[in-house]
Design a protein around this motif. Structure first.
Motif, PDB file in Angstrom:
ATOM      1  N   UNK A 294       0.886  -1.200  -0.228  1.00 24.55           N
ATOM      2  CA  UNK A 294      -0.245  -0.035  -0.039  1.00 24.55           C
ATOM      3  C   UNK A 294       0.824   1.327  -0.167  1.00 24.55           C
ATOM      4  N   UNK A 295       1.966   1.125   0.755  1.00 29.01           N
ATOM      5  CA  UNK A 295       2.908   2.370   0.640  1.00 29.01           C
ATOM      6  C   UNK A 295       3.464   2.575  -0.572  1.00 29.01           C
ATOM      7  N   UNK A 296       3.942   1.745  -1.142  1.00 28.60           N
ATOM      8  CA  UNK A 296       4.415   1.498  -2.632  1.00 28.60           C
ATOM      9  C   UNK A 296       3.354   2.142  -3.591  1.00 28.60           C
ATOM     10  N   UNK A 297       1.853   1.821  -3.375  1.00 27.17           N
ATOM     11  CA  UNK A 297       1.088   2.404  -4.345  1.00 27.17           C
ATOM     12  C   UNK A 297       0.832   3.710  -4.025  1.00 27.17           C
ATOM     13  N   UNK A 298       0.929   4.078  -2.899  1.00 22.25           N
ATOM     14  CA  UNK A 298       0.446   5.602  -2.606  1.00 22.25           C
ATOM     15  C   UNK A 298       1.557   6.472  -2.552  1.00 22.25           C
ATOM     16  N   UNK A 299       2.767   6.129  -2.370  1.00 22.43           N
ATOM     17  CA  UNK A 299       3.631   7.330  -2.266  1.00 22.43           C
ATOM     18  C   UNK A 299       4.128   8.228  -3.331  1.00 22.43           C
ATOM     19  N   UNK A 300       3.721   7.638  -4.636  1.00 20.70           N
ATOM     20  CA  UNK A 300       3.781   8.547  -5.714  1.00 20.70           C
ATOM     21  C   UNK A 300       2.707   8.247  -6.891  1.00 20.70           C
TER      22      UNK A 300
END
Lengths: 252, 317
Positions: B281-287
């Motif tokens: 989720x972090x990877x999908x949200x960060x950019x």
């Protein structure tokens, strides 16, 4: 009875045991004594099928060790090896509980839990039952392993230096407990003992080993003599008597 | 045992978040009426969420089994040559029998992974027992050597792209319905590990204790290696190498609840899924709406957690 016949063992090129034959009596407390490197532990590990037999045979109450399935042997004899540092993080209750594994194979019944509680109590571990084994002292861990071995409820107990790490009080109470298991519980115990006086005070039968051979066996009074012990340990040893038992004076 | 329900609640929350987040702006609440939303949900969002959960859970369980087998907490399936061996097996089957069906490739990858891990076990048995840190180092060296062989063969045969796809840090952006289902095999293998949990816990106490209790250490070892190998092989072929999950999660759980695997494996599985889904989720949200591979996020998060574990480890033994 454990019957050992023609047992030899080599590790690499060095011969550890030379053609050992002996009978270990049923319903007795048998002590294996001898100097360091005599092959006591190896002999015990071979009887306990912790090492594969290279030559010779061992029978346990008539059953050939190498032909009896290991899970059936686990119901007839419990083996406690010398403990090295372990990485496992188990609560004492869980560790002792594994002693019941041969009986329930993963599905503990009320009786199994009862036996575990008795074993914990017998080694005064009640208060530590929910502690992790890596958070207690070496002597306490040793008692936990002993409790696990006793919880296995087998006719035979094979113990390799069970007095390791135990203080005076716990060492004596362990020997008294083993004596009770033999005399009251009808069990048979074979134990490697480093300090000969514990053998002198508690054993019914003594087997003395040196350089991979049995040099003497019999009752404590027959084996624990000044002559035999001096030869066994290559050092002059006097033997006195205390409460009708031999008292070995090796430290003075 | 309030740990497990709490962790499952967190996982449920993360799963809902995962279903609602993505580049396509659709509302999954509309899925029953809007066919486009239903398509996105069933073909992309749900498979992706399931893939992450299955991968995280299975890898964490493989890690705890591996750590019990080798009696060392500083190893995971990604540091013992397991993944590289699976790659080598896949490569061999791709070169020798290019037309073979998928299941043959999977069996080859699993068998090769098992052999590679068995080699690792054979190597560390020769190391001195007290040198705890030599075990992970030996694993890293072995991984490097087998990985180098795979890379060389891949380069020679123009298959380097595949090798890199399997061994580069994994990510889930390519997961669609029909392209992640092998992960269920990994989950079944992890379930098998739970079934045999007591056996692994007893083997963790040493070969002598296991033999004394009537187990055959060799048989338990083979079963454990099979679990670790199948999980690793399925994960690397489906999504690529996922680091740290199999290393860090078993350590955290052992610290809290110990090594009674019968009780801890379900918690390990849920924690693994939570960690991986959080990182995804972090990877999908960060950019947003672009993605950073979950392996990269895990590299950072996992390293921090592992350092924390190392430094707060009390000095026992």
């Amino acid at each position: 009875m454990i019957r050992i016949s023609g047992l030899s063992h080599r590790i690499g090129k060095s011969a550890i045991l030379h053609d050992i034959s002996a009978d270990l009596p049923k319903g007795k407390l048998t002590a294996l004594i001898g100097p360091n490197g005599a092959g006591k532990s190896t002999l015990l590990r071979l009887i306990g099928r912790l090492e594969p037999l290279q030559s010779g045979s061992v029978t346990l109450d008539g059953a050939d060790l190498s032909r009896t399935p290991t899970d059936q042997l686990a119901l007839r004899m419990a083996v406690l090896g010398q403990q090295t540092a372990i990485a496992s993080r188990l609560r004492l209750r869980e560790l002792v509980g594994f002693g019941r594994w041969p009986h329930h194979k993963g599905r503990p019944r009320p009786r199994d839990l009862e036996v575990v509680n008795q074993a914990l109590a017998a080694f005064s571990l009640d208060d530590l039952a929910d502690r992790f084994i890596d958070e207690i002292s070496g002597g306490q861990a040793q008692r936990a392993y002993l409790a696990m071995t006793v919880a296995q409820e087998t006719d035979w107990l094979l113990l390799d230096e069970p007095l390791n790490n135990l203080d005076m009080a716990h060492a004596r109470s362990l020997m008294a407990r083993l004596g009770e298991l033999v005399r009251v519980g009808g069990k048979s115990v074979v134990t490697v003992i480093h300090e000969v006086n514990y053998a002198a005070a508690w054993a019914d039968h003594v087997v003395a080993m040196k350089q991979g051979r049995i040099v003497a066996q019999g009752s404590p009074y027959e084996v624990l003599t000044s002559e035999t012990l001096s030869m066994l340990y290559d050092t002059p040893v006097g033997v006195g008597s205390h409460r009708g038992r031999p008292l070995v004076l090796h430290h003075v | 045992m309030r740990l497990l329900p709490a962790a499952m609640l967190v996982l449920a929350g993360l799963s809902v978040a995962s279903l609602t987040i993505g580049a396509a702006s659709v509302s999954i609440l509309e899925a029953t009426r809007d066919p486009w939303a239903a398509l996105v949900l069933m073909e992309s969002r749900l498979p992706r969420t399931l893939a992450v959960i299955l991968t995280g859970a299975a890898l964490a369980v493989a890690g705890v089994v591996l750590q019990a087998l080798v009696r060392n907490r500083f190893v995971g399936p990604e540091t013992t040559g397991t993944a590289e061996s699976a790659t080598l097996g896949l490569l061999a089957v791709t070169i020798l029998f290019p037309a073979s069906p998928l299941w043959v490739k999977m069996v080859a990858a699993s068998l090769a992974a098992m052999l590679g891990t068995a080699l690792f076990v054979a190597v560390i048995r020769r190391l001195p027992m007290r040198e705890v840190m030599l075990v992970p180092i030996a694993g890293l060296v072995l991984s490097g050597v087998i990985g180098a062989i795979a890379t060389f063969i891949g380069w020679q045969t123009d298959l380097l792209q595949y090798v890199n796809g399997w061994l580069m840090s994994g990510e889930f952006s390519g997961v669609l319905a029909g392209r992640y289902e092998l992960l269920w095999v990994a989950a079944v293998a992890a379930g098998l590990a739970w079934f045999a949990a007591d056996r692994f816990a007893i083997l963790g106490l040493g070969d002598s204790v296991a033999t004394g209790l009537g187990l055959s250490p060799g048989a338990v070892m083979r079963l454990g290696l099979a679990v670790v190998a199948v999980v690793t092989a399925m994960v690397i072929t489906t999504v690529g190498l996922i680091p740290f999950v199999g290393l860090v999660v078993p350590n955290i759980v052992a610290r809290i609840m110990g090594d009674n695997l019968r009780a801890s494996i379900p918690v390990v599985a849920v924690f693994g899924a939570v960690l991986l889904l959080t990182c995804d989720l972090i990877g999908r949200l960060i950019r947003f709406p672009y993605e950073i591979p979950v392996g990269t996020i895990l590299g950072v998060v996992g390293a921090v957690i592992f350092l924390w574990l190392l430094y707060r480890r009390p000095a026992h033994g």
